[in-house]
Design a protein around this motif. Structure first.
Motif, PDB file in Angstrom:
ATOM      1  N   GLN A  77       4.628   4.811   7.230  1.00  0.00           N
ATOM      2  CA  GLN A  77       5.844   4.087   7.484  1.00  0.00           C
ATOM      3  C   GLN A  77       7.057   5.185   7.363  1.00  0.00           C
ATOM      4  OE1 GLN A  77       6.297   0.095   6.110  1.00  0.00           O
ATOM      5  NE2 GLN A  77       4.464  -0.669   6.843  1.00  0.00           N
ATOM      6  N   LEU A  78       6.704   5.753   6.078  1.00  0.00           N
ATOM      7  CA  LEU A  78       8.113   6.395   5.949  1.00  0.00           C
ATOM      8  C   LEU A  78       8.252   8.316   6.320  1.00  0.00           C
ATOM      9  CD1 LEU A  78       9.048   5.308   1.968  1.00  0.00           C
ATOM     10  CD2 LEU A  78      10.180   4.865   4.717  1.00  0.00           C
ATOM     11  N   GLY A  79       6.779   8.367   7.334  1.00  0.00           N
ATOM     12  CA  GLY A  79       6.448   9.220   7.502  1.00  0.00           C
ATOM     13  C   GLY A  79       6.867  10.812   6.531  1.00  0.00           C
ATOM     14  N   ILE A  80       6.308   9.894   5.233  1.00  0.00           N
ATOM     15  CA  ILE A  80       6.191  10.903   4.292  1.00  0.00           C
ATOM     16  C   ILE A  80       4.593  10.957   3.437  1.00  0.00           C
ATOM     17  CG2 ILE A  80       8.649  11.149   3.860  1.00  0.00           C
ATOM     18  CD1 ILE A  80       7.694   9.548   1.354  1.00  0.00           C
ATOM     19  N   SER A  81       4.330  11.996   2.100  1.00  0.00           N
ATOM     20  CA  SER A  81       3.368  12.088   1.642  1.00  0.00           C
ATOM     21  C   SER A  81       2.918  10.704   0.982  1.00  0.00           C
ATOM     22  CB  SER A  81       2.353  13.327   1.412  1.00  0.00           C
ATOM     23  OG  SER A  81       3.679  13.720   0.786  1.00  0.00           O
ATOM     24  N   GLN A  82       1.706  10.423   0.707  1.00  0.00           N
ATOM     25  CA  GLN A  82       1.524   9.364  -0.266  1.00  0.00           C
ATOM     26  C   GLN A  82       1.596   9.866  -1.614  1.00  0.00           C
ATOM     27  OE1 GLN A  82      -1.141   9.416  -2.670  1.00  0.00           O
ATOM     28  NE2 GLN A  82      -0.763   7.510  -3.211  1.00  0.00           N
ATOM     29  N   PRO A  83       1.170  11.341  -2.512  1.00  0.00           N
ATOM     30  CA  PRO A  83       1.698  11.885  -3.611  1.00  0.00           C
ATOM     31  C   PRO A  83       3.399  12.043  -3.583  1.00  0.00           C
ATOM     32  CG  PRO A  83      -0.406  13.044  -2.568  1.00  0.00           C
ATOM     33  CD  PRO A  83      -0.059  12.223  -1.548  1.00  0.00           C
ATOM     34  N   SER A  95       1.241  -1.232  -0.243  1.00  0.00           N
ATOM     35  CA  SER A  95       0.600   0.089  -0.191  1.00  0.00           C
ATOM     36  C   SER A  95       0.973   1.685  -0.654  1.00  0.00           C
ATOM     37  CB  SER A  95      -1.080  -0.028   1.598  1.00  0.00           C
ATOM     38  OG  SER A  95      -1.490   1.543   1.399  1.00  0.00           O
ATOM     39  N   PHE A  96       0.415   2.479  -1.120  1.00  0.00           N
ATOM     40  CA  PHE A  96       1.113   3.299  -0.890  1.00  0.00           C
ATOM     41  C   PHE A  96       1.317   4.094   0.187  1.00  0.00           C
ATOM     42  CE2 PHE A  96       1.603   2.752  -5.709  1.00  0.00           C
ATOM     43  CZ  PHE A  96       3.298   3.385  -5.474  1.00  0.00           C
ATOM     44  N   THR A  97      -0.107   4.320   1.077  1.00  0.00           N
ATOM     45  CA  THR A  97      -0.962   4.739   2.021  1.00  0.00           C
ATOM     46  C   THR A  97      -0.014   4.548   3.253  1.00  0.00           C
ATOM     47  OG1 THR A  97      -3.169   5.474   1.129  1.00  0.00           O
ATOM     48  CG2 THR A  97      -2.695   5.423   3.309  1.00  0.00           C
ATOM     49  N   ARG A  98       0.368   3.766   3.242  1.00  0.00           N
ATOM     50  CA  ARG A  98       1.064   2.170   4.683  1.00  0.00           C
ATOM     51  C   ARG A  98       2.209   2.621   4.437  1.00  0.00           C
ATOM     52  NH1 ARG A  98      -2.866  -1.778   4.060  1.00  0.00           N
ATOM     53  NH2 ARG A  98      -1.856  -3.193   2.774  1.00  0.00           N
ATOM     54  N   GLY A  99       2.940   2.301   3.018  1.00  0.00           N
ATOM     55  CA  GLY A  99       4.324   3.005   3.242  1.00  0.00           C
ATOM     56  C   GLY A  99       4.647   4.319   3.510  1.00  0.00           C
ATOM     57  N   ALA A 100       3.370   5.284   3.415  1.00  0.00           N
ATOM     58  CA  ALA A 100       4.308   6.554   2.881  1.00  0.00           C
ATOM     59  C   ALA A 100       3.974   6.655   4.581  1.00  0.00           C
ATOM     60  CB  ALA A 100       3.303   7.389   2.558  1.00  0.00           C
ATOM     61  N   ILE A 122       8.342   7.067  -6.594  1.00  0.00           N
ATOM     62  CA  ILE A 122       8.615   5.475  -6.744  1.00  0.00           C
ATOM     63  C   ILE A 122       8.260   5.630  -8.735  1.00  0.00           C
ATOM     64  CG2 ILE A 122       6.966   3.479  -7.394  1.00  0.00           C
ATOM     65  CD1 ILE A 122       8.563   3.458  -4.449  1.00  0.00           C
ATOM     66  N   LYS A 123       7.582   6.930  -9.451  1.00  0.00           N
ATOM     67  CA  LYS A 123       7.385   6.633 -10.754  1.00  0.00           C
ATOM     68  C   LYS A 123       8.784   6.998 -11.013  1.00  0.00           C
ATOM     69  CE  LYS A 123       2.519   8.159 -10.791  1.00  0.00           C
ATOM     70  NZ  LYS A 123       1.692   8.868 -10.908  1.00  0.00           N
ATOM     71  N   GLU A 124       9.195   8.000 -10.432  1.00  0.00           N
ATOM     72  CA  GLU A 124      10.984   8.351 -10.488  1.00  0.00           C
ATOM     73  C   GLU A 124      11.785   7.238 -10.528  1.00  0.00           C
ATOM     74  OE1 GLU A 124      12.207  11.708  -8.715  1.00  0.00           O
ATOM     75  OE2 GLU A 124      10.774  12.832  -9.281  1.00  0.00           O
ATOM     76  N   LEU A 125      11.573   6.706 -10.009  1.00  0.00           N
ATOM     77  CA  LEU A 125      12.768   4.827  -9.639  1.00  0.00           C
ATOM     78  C   LEU A 125      12.207   4.109 -11.030  1.00  0.00           C
ATOM     79  CD1 LEU A 125      14.749   3.014  -8.111  1.00  0.00           C
ATOM     80  CD2 LEU A 125      12.913   2.489  -7.026  1.00  0.00           C
ATOM     81  N   GLU A 126      10.811   3.967 -11.691  1.00  0.00           N
ATOM     82  CA  GLU A 126      10.438   3.068 -12.465  1.00  0.00           C
ATOM     83  C   GLU A 126      11.265   3.432 -13.955  1.00  0.00           C
ATOM     84  OE1 GLU A 126       6.782   1.066 -10.620  1.00  0.00           O
ATOM     85  OE2 GLU A 126       6.085   2.735 -11.725  1.00  0.00           O
ATOM     86  N   GLY A 127      11.129   5.237 -14.206  1.00  0.00           N
ATOM     87  CA  GLY A 127      11.329   5.667 -15.285  1.00  0.00           C
ATOM     88  C   GLY A 127      12.928   5.561 -15.085  1.00  0.00           C
TER      89      GLY A 127
END
Length: 297
Positions: free
Chosen positions: A27-33, A20-25, A39-44
């Protein structure tokens, strides 16, 4: 590897493990967007899709699963190495997260933790009560507590409680209305209190054994609950028969508030174990808790 790539991999790892992006965000203390953009930049940069996104879930693609298997052990090793540095301090420190069911949390885990915490002020313990089957690796728990017969083979298991015996109990008032069952098959004529451990799971099967003869009964339940405390309360209030660990209801049996039936059909089975991944290096704080639980048995 530049720092940005390491941060991106950590972001990918959080989403892949949480599903989940929501749960992952969170855990990392950042926003979901912000996490989604990372992740989009990494995939790119890689030119590969790593995650499959639907309206309900997030899962890894073939490339994402391969990346997860490659990097996860390395990051786990870094975390374990940092945690192991607490051994250089005078007293164990750090946070230990444990997933456990409601009964062993009260009867086994909490009494030991309550003794340790005053002695080790830098030790923090998070107890997450969940009666279902939790993937402790995916959910980032240090350990879990489960009955010995349900443990995965790739886990280290430490017995922390005696062998258990289940029992079928009901109130005297209920058993005045209904004759006590003489065999497990007689339960079909009774109001039974079922347990559903997770919302998506089935109702727990009642297991019996007599003279080496195993009998598994899928009871019809007018009432279904998700905790053994509610099942016990319902039995005390005369709702029907409940299938519970006998040590959990023994005081009520001695007081005459509950009556045990089918006792000849209820055998012993392996008790509660603390379990954790065999490949993970643990801190001094974790070793302290494991040793305390082992000695309290």
């Amino acid at each position: 590897m530049v720092r940005g790539n390491v941060s991106d991999l950590i972001a990918f790892l959080a989403v892949a493990r949480a599903g989940s992006f929501t749960r992952g965000a969170g855990q990392l203390g950042i926003s979901q967007p912000a996490l989604s953009q990372t992740i989009k930049e990494l995939e790119g940069r890689l030119g590969l899709r790593l995650l499959s996104r639907t309206t309900r879930s997030v899962s890894t693609t073939e490339a994402g699963e391969r990346l997860l298997r490659t990097i996860a052990p390395h990051f786990d090793g870094i975390e374990a190495g940092l945690a192991a540095l607490t051994e250089l301090r005078d007293k164990p420190a750090g946070t230990i997260r444990i997933s456990v069911g409601d009964q062993p949390s009260e009867s086994i885990l909490l009494p030991v933790v309550a003794q340790l915490l005053p002695q080790y002020p830098d030790l923090n313990v998070e107890i997450s009560v969940n009666n279902g089957f939790v993937d402790i690796v995916a959910e980032r728990f240090d350990a879990g507590v489960r009955l010995g017969e349900t443990l995965a083979q790739d886990m280290i298991a430490v017995p922390i409680g005696p062998d258990l015996r289940m029992g079928v109990v009901g109130s005297p008032a209920y058993l005045e209305r209904k004759p006590a069952p003489r065999t497990p098959h007689d339960l079909s004529a009774h109001a039974c209190i079922g347990m559903r451990y997770t919302p998506e799971g089935g109702i727990g099967i009642w297991d019996f054994d007599k003279d080496g003869r195993a009998v598994n009964v899928r009871v019809e339940c007018q009432l279904v609950v998700s905790t053994i405390s509610l099942a016990r309360l319902a039995a005390l209030q005369g709702v029907g028969l409940a299938y519970l660990p006998l040590d959990y209801v023994e005081p009520y049996i001695k007081a005459g508030e509950l009556v045990s039936v089918l006792s000849k059909w209820c055998g012993l089975f392996p008790g509660y174990h603390l379990y954790y991944p065999s490949r993970r290096q643990h801190s001094a704080a974790f070793a302290l808790l494991v040793d305390a639980l082992r000695r309290s048995r």
